[in-house]
Design an enzyme around this catalytic site. Sequence first.
Site, PDB file in Angstrom:
ATOM      1  CG  HIS A  18      28.701 -54.170  44.375  1.00 53.85           C
ATOM      2  ND1 HIS A  18      28.497 -52.864  44.748  1.00 53.85           N
ATOM      3  CD2 HIS A  18      29.729 -54.617  45.121  1.00 53.85           C
ATOM      4  CE1 HIS A  18      29.391 -52.527  45.675  1.00 53.85           C
ATOM      5  NE2 HIS A  18      30.154 -53.570  45.920  1.00 53.85           N
ATOM      6  CG  ASP A 112      26.790 -50.398  43.062  1.00 54.01           C
ATOM      7  OD1 ASP A 112      26.502 -51.585  43.217  1.00 54.01           O
ATOM      8  OD2 ASP A 112      27.584 -49.786  43.817  1.00 54.01           O
TER       9      ASP A 112
HETATM   10 BR1  BUP Z   1      30.424 -67.753  47.349  1.00 56.88          BR
HETATM   11  C1  BUP Z   1      28.640 -67.868  46.883  1.00 56.88           C
HETATM   12  N1  BUP Z   1      26.815 -69.101  46.013  1.00 56.88           N
HETATM   13  O1  BUP Z   1      28.834 -70.086  46.141  1.00 56.88           O
HETATM   14  P1  BUP Z   1      27.712 -61.249  49.774  1.00 56.88           P
HETATM   15  C2  BUP Z   1      27.827 -66.785  47.045  1.00 56.88           C
HETATM   16  N2  BUP Z   1      26.516 -66.868  46.680  1.00 56.88           N
HETATM   17  O2  BUP Z   1      24.799 -68.150  45.884  1.00 56.88           O
HETATM   18  P2  BUP Z   1      30.484 -61.154  48.815  1.00 56.88           P
HETATM   19  C3  BUP Z   1      25.985 -68.036  46.184  1.00 56.88           C
HETATM   20  O3  BUP Z   1      26.425 -64.534  46.331  1.00 56.88           O
HETATM   21  P3  BUP Z   1      30.738 -58.336  48.956  1.00 56.88           P
HETATM   22  C4  BUP Z   1      28.140 -69.081  46.327  1.00 56.88           C
HETATM   23  O4  BUP Z   1      24.061 -66.030  48.473  1.00 56.88           O
HETATM   24  C5  BUP Z   1      25.077 -63.838  48.091  1.00 56.88           C
HETATM   25  O5  BUP Z   1      23.823 -63.541  47.570  1.00 56.88           O
HETATM   26  C6  BUP Z   1      25.263 -65.357  48.166  1.00 56.88           C
HETATM   27  O6  BUP Z   1      27.214 -61.674  48.336  1.00 56.88           O
HETATM   28  C7  BUP Z   1      25.677 -65.668  46.775  1.00 56.88           C
HETATM   29  O7  BUP Z   1      29.261 -61.481  49.798  1.00 56.88           O
HETATM   30  C8  BUP Z   1      26.132 -63.406  47.093  1.00 56.88           C
HETATM   31  O8  BUP Z   1      27.147 -62.145  50.801  1.00 56.88           O
HETATM   32  C9  BUP Z   1      27.408 -62.925  47.763  1.00 56.88           C
HETATM   33  O9  BUP Z   1      27.370 -59.805  49.937  1.00 56.88           O
HETATM   34  O10 BUP Z   1      30.257 -59.703  48.310  1.00 56.88           O
HETATM   35  O11 BUP Z   1      30.486 -62.060  47.657  1.00 56.88           O
HETATM   36  O12 BUP Z   1      31.676 -61.189  49.679  1.00 56.88           O
HETATM   37  O13 BUP Z   1      32.222 -58.418  49.042  1.00 56.88           O
HETATM   38  O14 BUP Z   1      30.281 -57.283  48.008  1.00 56.88           O
HETATM   39  O15 BUP Z   1      30.066 -58.277  50.296  1.00 56.88           O
END
Ligand code: BUP
Length: 455
Positions: A18, A112
Site C-alpha cells: 500500500h 487508500d
Molecule cells: Br519483499 C520486497 N524489495 O525485498 P507487492 C519487495 N519490494 O523492493 P506485497 C522490494 O515492495 P500486498 C523487497 O518491488 C513492490 O514494489 C516490490 O508490493 C517491493 O507485494 C513492493 O508486490 C511489494 O504489491 O504487498 O508486499 O505482498 O500484500 O499489498 O500485495
Amino acid sequence: ITASPPHIALLPSAGMGHLTPFLRLASMLSSRSCTVTLITASPSVSAAESSHISFFLSQHPQVKHIEFQVLPSKPTTDDPFFLQFEATNRSVHLLYPSLASASPPLSAIFSDFAVAPSIAPVAADLGIPNYIISTTSCKFFCLLAYLPVLLSDPLSFSSSLSEVSIPGITPLPLPSIPPPFKNPNHLFTSLTAANAQALSKAKGILMNIFDDFEPETLAAINSGRVLDNLPPILPIGPLETFEPKKELDQSYLPWLDSQPAESVVYVSFGSRTAMSSAQITELSKGLERSGYRFLWVLKTSKVDKDDKEELKDLLEESFFDRTKNKGRIVKGWVSQQDILEHRAIGGFLNHCGWNSVMEAARKGIPMLAWPQHGDQSVNAEVVEKAGLGIWERKWGWGLEGLVSGEEIGKKIVELMEDEKLRGLARKVGENAGKAIGIGGKSEKVLTEVLEYLEQ
Ligand code: BUP
C-alpha cells in the site's frame, strides 16, 4: 490570474504493497510542481514501512509530512495489517485540524481504499475532493466494489458454484476468491465491505494500471456495467518507481552482473508471505532441478520485525554448496526495481502482489504466477490474460498447500523457455512505457486530474 499547482495530501495505509504506490505518486506529483503532504500513521506495522518513509522524506525535503498516532487496537489474533486498517479508520478524524490549517490550503486528498469510509467525511468537511487510490488490479477492484452485493446473498460463494458472477466482467473462478470473503464476520471482509460502500463518495479512483493491460474490465467498470454508482476509474500506471538504493543488501549484485542476459529467475513472494519451511525446501529443490540460475529473496514471517531465522537454519548446507555458482539467496530487503531492470533477469517467479505485477509489466519480464493470499489469484489470471505470464491454477493458494519441487522445477523451465511468452511480455513492456510516456494514456489521465485540481 494564473492557476497554481494543487496541494495534495496523500494518505496511504498499512503494508509495503500500500505504501509503495503512494510514495511513487508523491514523488511524481512533487516533480510536477504540486505541493505534497504525506500523512503517515504511527507506529507503522513493519520496519520496511518506517525506513522507506524516512528515506523518501530525506530525498524529498520539499514534501510536507504529517505523522499521526493511531488509536490503539485491542490485541487480537487478526492479521496486524488488517488491524492497522481498522485502527487508522478509527483515528482519521483526528487529522481534521491539521488538514484544515494546511498552507496553501489543500486542493484534494488522495487516500487508500482501506480508509475510504473515514476520510470521506473529513474531505466533505474541508470542502475538497477525495480521490481513492486502488493498489490492486482493476478486476480485483471490481470484486471489492461488488462485495456488499455478494455478501447480501448467502449463496454467492456457495461451494456448489464454480464461479462468482459480477455484472459486466468475466466471472471469477470460486477458488480465486480470497478465503476470508466467504466469512462475513472476518475482519478483512467487514472492513472491505465498509470501504466498498464509501466508494461512491469519492471524486475518482486512481489506479496503478494501464488501459492496455485490462482493457475489457476497465471499459466495463467505467461504463457503469459493474455498479452504476461508482466514480470514474482513472488508470495512471505503471507508477514510476522511486526507491532507496542505499543501505540495502546488494551483495548479490556482482554475481548478477556476471550472469548471461535473461538467464536468471528472480524469485520473490513480496513482503507479507510467511512461507512454510516444507515449502521452502520444495522450492529449493525446484530451483535446483530446473537447472536455471536464480536469485531468491526469502522471507519467513508476515511482519519483517519477526523474521529472525537465518538462511543456514532454513536450508541444508549441501544445497548452498551445490548451487553456489547457480544462485543467490537473500534475506532482507532488496531493490526489486533494480533487479527487474537487470539484463541478467529472464523470468520472475512471484506471488502477483499488484506492485510486483506492474513492475514486471513495465520491464516486460515474463512471470510465473504463484498466488499466496488476498488479491493474488485474481491478479494471476489478469497476468495470464494480458500475456505477461503463466499460472498453474492447480497449485492453489501457496499458503495453503504444498507444491512439490518436481512441479516447480518443470514450471520454471516452461517459464524460461517459452519464447512466445517472452515476446508477448516484451510487448506488454512497450505498451506500459507508451502509457506513461508524454501523451500516453496514463500520463494524460494524471495530467487531467491535476489540471482539474489547479487552484
Ligand atoms: Br519483499 C520486497 N524489495 O525485498 P507487492 C519487495 N519490494 O523492493 P506485497 C522490494 O515492495 P500486498 C523487497 O518491488 C513492490 O514494489 C516490490 O508490493 C517491493 O507485494 C513492493 O508486490 C511489494 O504489491 O504487498 O508486499 O505482498 O500484500 O499489498 O500485495
